[in-house]
Design a protein around this motif. Sequence first.
Motif, PDB file in Angstrom:
ATOM      1  N   UNK A 151      -0.947   0.246  -1.646  1.00 39.74           N
ATOM      2  CA  UNK A 151      -0.245  -1.013  -1.658  1.00 39.74           C
ATOM      3  C   UNK A 151       0.924  -0.743  -0.197  1.00 39.74           C
ATOM      4  N   UNK A 152       1.164  -1.999   0.304  1.00 40.80           N
ATOM      5  CA  UNK A 152       2.084  -1.842   1.644  1.00 40.80           C
ATOM      6  C   UNK A 152       3.429  -2.013   1.425  1.00 40.80           C
ATOM      7  N   UNK A 153       3.753  -2.559   0.156  1.00 38.82           N
ATOM      8  CA  UNK A 153       5.292  -2.586  -0.264  1.00 38.82           C
ATOM      9  C   UNK A 153       6.220  -1.263  -0.389  1.00 38.82           C
ATOM     10  N   UNK A 154       5.954  -0.486   0.326  1.00 40.10           N
ATOM     11  CA  UNK A 154       6.823   0.976   0.040  1.00 40.10           C
ATOM     12  C   UNK A 154       6.577   1.410  -1.271  1.00 40.10           C
ATOM     13  N   UNK A 155       5.379   1.726  -1.658  1.00 38.40           N
ATOM     14  CA  UNK A 155       5.197   2.144  -3.067  1.00 38.40           C
ATOM     15  C   UNK A 155       5.670   3.598  -3.036  1.00 38.40           C
ATOM     16  N   UNK A 156       6.164   4.075  -4.425  1.00 38.41           N
ATOM     17  CA  UNK A 156       6.689   5.325  -4.617  1.00 38.41           C
ATOM     18  C   UNK A 156       6.013   6.641  -4.252  1.00 38.41           C
ATOM     19  N   UNK A 157       4.495   6.469  -3.931  1.00 41.15           N
ATOM     20  CA  UNK A 157       4.042   7.819  -3.980  1.00 41.15           C
ATOM     21  C   UNK A 157       3.218   8.064  -2.583  1.00 41.15           C
ATOM     22  N   UNK A 158       3.177   6.905  -1.783  1.00 41.68           N
ATOM     23  CA  UNK A 158       2.933   7.301  -0.583  1.00 41.68           C
ATOM     24  C   UNK A 158       3.572   6.265   0.587  1.00 41.68           C
ATOM     25  N   UNK A 159       3.767   6.831   1.720  1.00 35.58           N
ATOM     26  CA  UNK A 159       4.541   6.184   2.949  1.00 35.58           C
ATOM     27  C   UNK A 159       3.626   5.376   3.653  1.00 35.58           C
ATOM     28  N   UNK A 160       2.275   5.746   3.639  1.00 35.35           N
ATOM     29  CA  UNK A 160       1.429   4.817   4.355  1.00 35.35           C
ATOM     30  C   UNK A 160       0.166   4.854   3.915  1.00 35.35           C
ATOM     31  N   UNK A 161      -0.808   3.956   4.266  1.00 30.41           N
ATOM     32  CA  UNK A 161      -2.226   4.185   3.659  1.00 30.41           C
ATOM     33  C   UNK A 161      -2.888   5.489   3.961  1.00 30.41           C
ATOM     34  N   UNK A 162      -2.616   6.274   5.044  1.00 24.16           N
ATOM     35  CA  UNK A 162      -3.223   7.687   5.225  1.00 24.16           C
ATOM     36  C   UNK A 162      -2.744   8.476   4.053  1.00 24.16           C
ATOM     37  N   UNK A 163      -1.696   8.524   3.675  1.00 22.03           N
ATOM     38  CA  UNK A 163      -1.018   9.305   2.692  1.00 22.03           C
ATOM     39  C   UNK A 163      -1.737   8.981   1.241  1.00 22.03           C
ATOM     40  N   UNK A 164      -1.871   7.401   1.107  1.00 17.57           N
ATOM     41  CA  UNK A 164      -2.349   6.912  -0.002  1.00 17.57           C
ATOM     42  C   UNK A 164      -3.940   7.241  -0.332  1.00 17.57           C
ATOM     43  N   UNK A 165      -4.573   7.405   0.780  1.00 20.50           N
ATOM     44  CA  UNK A 165      -5.921   7.861   0.741  1.00 20.50           C
ATOM     45  C   UNK A 165      -6.066   9.525   0.400  1.00 20.50           C
ATOM     46  N   UNK A 166      -5.057  10.239   1.104  1.00 22.79           N
ATOM     47  CA  UNK A 166      -5.176  11.487   0.667  1.00 22.79           C
ATOM     48  C   UNK A 166      -4.858  11.608  -0.767  1.00 22.79           C
ATOM     49  N   UNK A 167      -4.004  11.038  -1.392  1.00 25.19           N
ATOM     50  CA  UNK A 167      -3.887  10.830  -2.897  1.00 25.19           C
ATOM     51  C   UNK A 167      -4.991  10.637  -3.743  1.00 25.19           C
ATOM     52  N   UNK A 168      -5.759   9.849  -3.051  1.00 26.84           N
ATOM     53  CA  UNK A 168      -7.132   9.435  -3.615  1.00 26.84           C
ATOM     54  C   UNK A 168      -8.052  10.566  -3.492  1.00 26.84           C
ATOM     55  N   UNK A 169      -8.288  11.207  -2.578  1.00 27.14           N
ATOM     56  CA  UNK A 169      -8.948  12.385  -2.341  1.00 27.14           C
ATOM     57  C   UNK A 169      -8.724  13.451  -3.378  1.00 27.14           C
ATOM     58  N   UNK A 170      -7.561  13.588  -3.545  1.00 26.82           N
ATOM     59  CA  UNK A 170      -6.864  14.718  -4.353  1.00 26.82           C
ATOM     60  C   UNK A 170      -7.171  14.361  -5.774  1.00 26.82           C
ATOM     61  N   UNK A 171      -7.249  13.171  -6.089  1.00 29.83           N
ATOM     62  CA  UNK A 171      -7.598  12.645  -7.400  1.00 29.83           C
ATOM     63  C   UNK A 171      -9.294  13.035  -7.843  1.00 29.83           C
ATOM     64  N   UNK A 172      -9.716  12.529  -6.853  1.00 33.62           N
ATOM     65  CA  UNK A 172     -11.374  12.537  -6.972  1.00 33.62           C
ATOM     66  C   UNK A 172     -11.718  14.088  -7.062  1.00 33.62           C
ATOM     67  N   UNK A 173     -11.146  14.738  -6.456  1.00 34.57           N
ATOM     68  CA  UNK A 173     -11.544  16.475  -6.302  1.00 34.57           C
ATOM     69  C   UNK A 173     -11.154  16.845  -7.902  1.00 34.57           C
ATOM     70  N   UNK A 174      -9.970  16.355  -8.170  1.00 31.73           N
ATOM     71  CA  UNK A 174      -9.520  17.021  -9.386  1.00 31.73           C
ATOM     72  C   UNK A 174     -10.165  16.629 -10.894  1.00 31.73           C
ATOM     73  N   UNK A 175     -11.032  15.493 -10.720  1.00 34.95           N
ATOM     74  CA  UNK A 175     -11.662  14.943 -11.935  1.00 34.95           C
ATOM     75  C   UNK A 175     -12.873  14.838 -11.714  1.00 34.95           C
ATOM     76  N   UNK A 176     -13.569  15.404 -10.658  1.00 31.47           N
ATOM     77  CA  UNK A 176     -14.973  15.233 -10.544  1.00 31.47           C
ATOM     78  C   UNK A 176     -15.737  16.067 -11.494  1.00 31.47           C
ATOM     79  N   UNK A 177     -16.475  15.315 -12.403  1.00 34.41           N
ATOM     80  CA  UNK A 177     -17.497  15.932 -13.611  1.00 34.41           C
ATOM     81  C   UNK A 177     -16.611  15.952 -14.602  1.00 34.41           C
TER      82      UNK A 177
END
Lengths: 445, 445
Positions: A151-177
């Motif tokens: 989200x673009x409203x200064x959300x609590x866990x990412x400063x910009x969308x690049x950080x947000x996507x990095x969190x997504x990637x981390x999540x996908x890696x963590x729970x693969x399978x």
Amino acid sequence: MTTLLTNAFVVTMDGDLTVHERGWVQVDGTTLTALGPGPAPVIAGAGAGAEVIDCGGDIVMPGMVNAHCHMAMSVFRGLGEDVDDRLYRYILPLERKFVSPAMVRAGSALSALEMIAGGVTTVADMYYFETEVGDVCTEAGLRAIVGQTLADFDPPDHKDFDEGFARVEELVDRYAGHPLVTPSIAPHAPYSTGFETMSRVAEWSAEHPDVPVQMHLAESTLEVNWARDTHGKSTIAVTAEAGLLKPNLICAHCLQLDDADIRMMSEHQVCVVTNPRSNGKAGRGISPVEKLRNAGLPVGIGSDGAMSGNTLDLFSQLAPVSMFAKLLGGSRKPLPAVDVVRMASIEGARALSLNLKTGSLEAGKQADLIRVSLAAPRMHPMYDPYSALVFAALPSDVTDTMVAGRWLMRDRKVLTLDATKTIADANQIARQFKTEMARLDTIAP
Amino acid sequence: MTTLLTNAFVVTMDGDLTVHERGWVQVDGTTLTALGPGPAPVIAGAGAGAEVIDCGGDIVMPGMVNAHCHMAMSVFRGLGEDVDDRLYRYILPLERKFVSPAMVRAGSALSALEMIAGGVTTVADMYYFETEVGDVCTEAGLRAIVGQTLADFDPPDHKDFDEGFARVEELVDRYAGHPLVTPSIAPHAPYSTGFETMSRVAEWSAEHPDVPVQMHLAESTLEVNWARDTHGKSTIAVTAEAGLLKPNLICAHCLQLDDADIRMMSEHQVCVVTNPRSNGKAGRGISPVEKLRNAGLPVGIGSDGAMSGNTLDLFSQLAPVSMFAKLLGGSRKPLPAVDVVRMASIEGARALSLNLKTGSLEAGKQADLIRVSLAAPRMHPMYDPYSALVFAALPSDVTDTMVAGRWLMRDRKVLTLDATKTIADANQIARQFKTEMARLDTIAP
């Protein structure tokens, strides 16, 4: 390990809507291996470890699918009730100040406790620090889709969308399978994500077709106006243009739709989740659930966060789902009770693309099931089990909850979470919120 | 005999909306004699017979007022669910064949059991053979208004209106001065009573101003059309012309009203009962509760019969009352939670003219109260007790119910009715209904 549930009123929610008024269900390991009418057969090779449970005529049915939730937000339950501008006055400031991995963990644990106690076995969540949500669900034993919000409203866990996507990637890696947890990407809503990032999510999603995309869609006037003002079209049309309308898109809310929107959603085979109590309480309107289902779309039911709908079980949502459809249709005929139970179980699972694993009692599926007591006078007479489940049953009637063959609750006692500590932890956070709200009130315009 | 409830979260619903987060309530005989904040005082002269109950922080509040019900009809619960023509197809034929004093007794007992278990302490009922309802309520210990219905559709207990009036007179004689039961006259609805009989009821009522009059009003298109076709005016205007709009008129439903109708109702100071789940399930529409309350009318909440709304507690009605008002108003602001709890308690009592006796916790009133457990995770955090009661509490959270100082339920066990026998008796009648319904289906057009 074999578990045999006998003397049960088995409501399967399979394709034929099979019901065994007196029947049995067999579970081996994580799997529902057999079920049928009448007395249970003698099980060959079950061994001494087999557990046989006489259900005393109680309903045994699929665990329910809460298809849209923000588990961490249970610590906001009832905060600023009836205050029209509470989002900007309280919630966003509180989120900026207090949302942390620890807060997400505490709120999610309280929600897991409530859902297990109320018969939910699968939940689709979206919020921040979602690895915490995934970990809580793993420990509590819930099946879950966990979505990192962008989200673009200064959300609590990412400063910009690049950080947000990095969190997504981390999540996908963590729970693969992972056997219980499915990672997900969750652009907040069209207006709060923006067209460019929506397009980027669509590109990312094309490379990750098995990762569900969750988004709030056609929920508010704000959103509809944004789409019209910036793109001159409906919010659904903007989302389509960004490339997001795909079968892995889970669209939450879907209130403000015209027939062209529904046609577009149908062509792209998206999935829908209605959140009647959240929408009703906000005075936002009624989702055209019958039209969406008639257009061939699976429609699941969500509680939304406890800040919006207050409770997280699905029983509380069933009568509203039904009443809203009947009020829209102007008679008692629309959306019969059986369809409402379908939406809460197999259809909700289909909306989350989990229908091969859960949502009905069928041999070969994961053993995600609940036992519902018929002890209350409310449940009698019972001319039709679906009517009783939709209009009379309460989450407190659920006595036992099993996910993937593991008992999460027995005889109303949740086994996988410490109820006293979980409630105390959430109340501790609420005390901080109350102090901050008092401060915010002193600086309110 | 003195009972002292200590360590309670006392929600009084008095005129100042006093809440004691840690407080106490004293009951002597049938009367609530004192209450206050903090630890309970030592009671002079309480003697050895005093019972002291530590409520462990649970909510103690007024018992709820179910202001419109047909208790006997619980045996129809869920029958013909979602069938649009079920009234003519099933219900009227079943009523003609099966309604008897024994059936009314069995259905009313099931309803009393459910209401006591769900925190209702006062009920306003209308049906047939109402002396049976009065007797069941007396035995079960519920405070009740029992209304003999008058109707022209060949009802089960009177061949013509003269016989109906004779039944009314019998009821009034039987319960004159009764401590719990108030007799009432209940013309069914304008279209089903007719103008002449409505006028006759108005004349009778003028001679019996203390006898409440209950009527279904502005409920259905059928009724609105009848008024327009036979009198060229609204159903409220017809009722006014018949002389029935008086402060002792309890108007149930009130869906199809325009501003002129509401003005007329306000001028005559009638009382209103909204039945949200019944109306929602029938797809009939939403009562303009805010407008009615803003016009100065007391609006109570009713469950209607279990055939229409399925459950008879008021907790199930509270979220719908709120959501419907917010949907009508288009924001989360209308009808705040505190007003919904008011409607379920003191305002409902006022709508029944019982507000001097019940509906709030105040010294000198009858001791009609309930204890509501806060054990469930749903009830936490609690920023506002009214929000928790409206949107999170369940009837199953009620652990103890007292009417006029008598415990009707303790620790979830109803003391005044045999639950097993009551449920079995109702199910026995339901079996007869099922057989007859199968026969009716074979002769359906």
